[in-house]
Write a protein that holds these residues in place. Structure first.
Motif, PDB file in Angstrom:
ATOM      1  N   GLY A 259       0.797  -1.218   0.000  1.00 21.60           N
ATOM      2  CA  GLY A 259       0.000   0.000   0.000  1.00 21.60           C
ATOM      3  C   GLY A 259       0.832   1.272   0.000  1.00 21.60           C
ATOM      4  N   SER A 260       2.133   1.156   0.209  1.00 23.85           N
ATOM      5  CA  SER A 260       3.009   2.325   0.247  1.00 23.85           C
ATOM      6  C   SER A 260       3.561   2.607  -1.152  1.00 23.85           C
ATOM      7  N   GLY A 261       3.335   3.836  -1.632  1.00 26.33           N
ATOM      8  CA  GLY A 261       3.846   4.197  -2.954  1.00 26.33           C
ATOM      9  C   GLY A 261       5.365   4.178  -3.011  1.00 26.33           C
ATOM     10  N   GLY A 262       6.029   4.585  -1.918  1.00 23.44           N
ATOM     11  CA  GLY A 262       7.482   4.555  -1.882  1.00 23.44           C
ATOM     12  C   GLY A 262       8.026   3.146  -1.952  1.00 23.44           C
ATOM     13  N   VAL A 263       7.362   2.210  -1.267  1.00 26.27           N
ATOM     14  CA  VAL A 263       7.797   0.814  -1.321  1.00 26.27           C
ATOM     15  C   VAL A 263       7.615   0.260  -2.730  1.00 26.27           C
ATOM     16  N   ARG A 264       6.465   0.540  -3.348  1.00 25.17           N
ATOM     17  CA  ARG A 264       6.226   0.028  -4.707  1.00 25.17           C
ATOM     18  C   ARG A 264       7.270   0.568  -5.688  1.00 25.17           C
ATOM     19  N   ALA A 265       7.600   1.860  -5.575  1.00 23.19           N
ATOM     20  CA  ALA A 265       8.606   2.437  -6.461  1.00 23.19           C
ATOM     21  C   ALA A 265       9.977   1.801  -6.215  1.00 23.19           C
ATOM     22  N   ILE A 380      13.067   0.200   3.302  1.00 25.61           N
ATOM     23  CA  ILE A 380      12.793   0.026   4.735  1.00 25.61           C
ATOM     24  C   ILE A 380      12.285   1.329   5.347  1.00 25.61           C
ATOM     25  N   ALA A 381      12.838   2.475   4.898  1.00 20.38           N
ATOM     26  CA  ALA A 381      12.372   3.762   5.410  1.00 20.38           C
ATOM     27  C   ALA A 381      10.934   4.056   4.994  1.00 20.38           C
ATOM     28  N   ALA A 382      10.545   3.618   3.781  1.00 20.17           N
ATOM     29  CA  ALA A 382       9.192   3.873   3.287  1.00 20.17           C
ATOM     30  C   ALA A 382       8.173   2.882   3.819  1.00 20.17           C
ATOM     31  N   ALA A 383       8.627   1.780   4.408  1.00 17.04           N
ATOM     32  CA  ALA A 383       7.707   0.749   4.893  1.00 17.04           C
ATOM     33  C   ALA A 383       6.973   1.226   6.138  1.00 17.04           C
ATOM     34  N   PRO A 384       5.719   0.805   6.331  1.00 18.92           N
ATOM     35  CA  PRO A 384       4.996   1.139   7.558  1.00 18.92           C
ATOM     36  C   PRO A 384       5.721   0.603   8.790  1.00 18.92           C
ATOM     37  N   ALA A 385       5.452   1.205   9.926  1.00 19.84           N
ATOM     38  CA  ALA A 385       6.105   0.816  11.173  1.00 19.84           C
ATOM     39  C   ALA A 385       5.889  -0.668  11.457  1.00 19.84           C
ATOM     40  N   GLY A 386       6.960  -1.334  11.889  1.00 18.47           N
ATOM     41  CA  GLY A 386       6.863  -2.741  12.254  1.00 18.47           C
ATOM     42  C   GLY A 386       6.984  -3.711  11.101  1.00 18.47           C
ATOM     43  N   THR A 387       7.266  -3.219   9.878  1.00 18.17           N
ATOM     44  CA  THR A 387       7.338  -4.126   8.720  1.00 18.17           C
ATOM     45  C   THR A 387       8.708  -4.084   8.047  1.00 18.17           C
ATOM     46  N   ALA A 388       9.737  -3.618   8.745  1.00 14.09           N
ATOM     47  CA  ALA A 388      11.054  -3.479   8.124  1.00 14.09           C
ATOM     48  C   ALA A 388      11.592  -4.820   7.651  1.00 14.09           C
ATOM     49  N   GLY A 389      11.469  -5.865   8.491  1.00 11.89           N
ATOM     50  CA  GLY A 389      11.968  -7.178   8.090  1.00 11.89           C
ATOM     51  C   GLY A 389      11.249  -7.721   6.880  1.00 11.89           C
ATOM     52  N   TRP A 439       9.677   6.629 -12.214  1.00  6.51           N
ATOM     53  CA  TRP A 439       8.684   6.226 -11.191  1.00  6.51           C
ATOM     54  C   TRP A 439       9.229   6.540  -9.802  1.00  6.51           C
ATOM     55  N   PHE A 440      10.488   6.207  -9.549  1.00  5.40           N
ATOM     56  CA  PHE A 440      11.059   6.436  -8.225  1.00  5.40           C
ATOM     57  C   PHE A 440      11.146   7.940  -7.938  1.00  5.40           C
ATOM     58  N   ALA A 441      11.486   8.749  -8.952  1.00  5.47           N
ATOM     59  CA  ALA A 441      11.574  10.183  -8.751  1.00  5.47           C
ATOM     60  C   ALA A 441      10.229  10.778  -8.374  1.00  5.47           C
ATOM     61  N   LEU A 442       9.148  10.243  -8.943  1.00 13.19           N
ATOM     62  CA  LEU A 442       7.822  10.770  -8.684  1.00 13.19           C
ATOM     63  C   LEU A 442       7.242  10.308  -7.345  1.00 13.19           C
ATOM     64  N   ARG A 443       7.584   9.072  -6.938  1.00 12.12           N
ATOM     65  CA  ARG A 443       6.932   8.465  -5.777  1.00 12.12           C
ATOM     66  C   ARG A 443       7.743   8.519  -4.490  1.00 12.12           C
ATOM     67  N   SER A 444       9.061   8.710  -4.602  1.00 13.62           N
ATOM     68  CA  SER A 444       9.892   8.656  -3.390  1.00 13.62           C
ATOM     69  C   SER A 444       9.934  10.017  -2.690  1.00 13.62           C
TER      70      SER A 444
END
Length: 444
Positions: A259-265, A380-389, A439-444
């Motif tokens: 669900g995170s746009g940064g993770v998808r990018a 990992i920074a873009a992932a929701p809290a508690g989902t880094a692993g 994509w990464f430039a637009l979403r990150s």
């Protein structure tokens, strides 16, 4: 050992094809038989290590990898070799997450653990770099079977070095809690539960990737009826996987992450990098050995401009990420990958000398070495809290999926002709890296 096996086969392709009388499609399966299973099973590798004990899973994976490598060296035909490569992929998917869990347990102090992980990454980079060089020397010395035999003494040495009681890790709920606590620097008594493994969904994920690969390889060899049937089967497998995931209380894919746009990018960037790297390592050795008549050993040495940055650049990238964050090195690396792919395509199509090829390889290798260390931090920074692993595991799995598709798509392009097809495949890779950068430039 696991990462060496991803690159060492590249320069052995012509010898393997002549020995087993196979086509480019057969070579694609010899390569992707490993990455399909490796990529798909990485999604659950960490959960398996937590459930059954990281030390047990690690040793079992190493033992199976060594035995599978020995049997691969003795394979009488392509079908047996592809099946054994799939076994090696499963063993690799057990080894890699379990090795990280063992490191987390052995080094609970965050500073010591960071240094241990850095050593792990440096050895991994050295293995990737050594693959084409070692593979070329072994092929010229004793043929393609020698590239598998080299894993046997490595595996036996690893088993001997990890036989002590000090490597033991808890399993079940205690193992999962300990792994999470060590990885986060928290107290060992942090709460945690045992994660169930949905094997039906996991096998469905393997089937999706395998059938998609089959469709692409068949299309590349212009077996249109086969390609159409595999495409239909892929669509059905996707529907089955989606249905299993909806009903599962232990889904393979973490929907919160997606669900995170940064993770998808970030995942798209990781897939593009591996698509370009592994696809290039598949098509370029065929060009150098069949089109330019270089020996396997010389071909392996020719890849040093590509692979040496994997060893030299990561510490520099780490300092850049610490100073300016992961975004600039990722965008710069993707730009270098696009430029390197375009330059290689021109050099191949124009029949330019090795010097021009070396420039393209250096740009590509430097781009990979910039993107990958920074990408882990970005995802990992873009992932929701508690989902880094889970984010790290998903990134690794998506990268291996990109590697599989790179071999399938770029190999299919190369099948159109040694020179024109290889140039086309490199243009495709360059375009994909350019799109990933946008994509990464637009979403990150």
């Amino acid at each position: 050992m696991v990462l060496l096996d991803m690159t060492v086969l590249s320069v052995a392709e012509p010898d393997l094809a002549a020995s087993l009388r196979t086509s480019i499609a057969g070579l694609q399966w010899a390569t992707t038989g490993y990455t399909v299973v490796f990529g798909a099973l990485l999604l659950s590798g960490g959960a398996v290590a937590d459930r059954y004990g990281a030390d047990r899973v690690f040793r079992a994976g190493v033992a199976v990898f060594a035995l599978g490598s020995l049997l691969s060296a003795l394979a009488p035909g392509l079908g047996v070799l592809v099946g054994l490569r799939a076994v090696l992929g499963a063993a690799g998917a057990a080894c890699v997450p379990a090795s990280m869990a063992v490191i987390a347990r052995l080094y609970p102090d965050p500073g010591e653990r960071t240094r241990a992980v850095a050593a792990w990454a440096a050895i991994s980079g050295a293995a990737v770099a050594a693959g084409p060089v070692a593979g070329g020397a072994l092929v010229d010395l004793a043929g393609w079977r020698a590239i598998f035999l080299v894993n046997v003494p490595i595996g036996l040495l690893v088993l001997a070095l990890t036989a002590g009681r000090g490597l033991r890790a808890p399993h079940g709920a205690r193992g999962a809690a300990a792994s999470r606590a060590a990885a986060s620097g928290a107290a060992a008594g942090s709460p945690g539960g045992e994660r169930r493994i949905d094997w039906a969904a996991q096998l469905a994920a393997c089937a999706v990737l395998a059938l998609l690969t089959d469709a692409l390889i068949a299309a590349g060899s212009r077996s249109w009826a086969h390609a159409a049937g595999a495409a239909v089967a892929t669509a059905l497998a996707v529907r089955g996987f989606a249905a299993l995931e909806r009903r599962s209380d232990a889904p393979v894919l973490n929907r919160t992450l997606l669900g995170s746009g940064g993770v998808r990018a970030g995942l798209a960037a990781g897939a593009a990098v591996s698509f370009t790297l592994n696809g290039g390592l598949f098509v370029l050795p065929l060009l150098l050995q069949q089109g330019r008549h270089l020996s396997a050993a010389v071909s392996g040495l020719a890849f040093l401009p590509l692979t040496l940055p994997f060893v030299v650049n990561p510490p520099l990238t780490g300092r850049i990420v610490a100073r300016v964050g992961p975004r600039p090195p990722i965008l710069a690396g993707l730009a270098l990958l696009a430029a390197g792919g375009g330059g290689l395509a021109w050099a191949v199509g124009a029949g330019a000398g090795y010097g021009w090829l070396a420039v393209g390889l250096l740009l590509t290798g430097t781009g990979v070495a910039l993107v990958l260390p920074a990408l882990a931090a970005a995802v990992i920074a873009a992932a929701p809290a508690g989902t880094a692993g889970a984010a790290g595991g998903l990134l690794n799995a998506v990268r291996q999926t990109g590697a599989t598709l790179g071999v399938a798509v770029m190999g299919a392009c190369a099948g159109l002709g040694t020179v024109t097809g290889t140039a086309l495949s490199l243009v495709v890779a360059a375009a994909l890296c350019g799109l990933a950068a946008a994509w990464f430039a637009l979403r990150s």
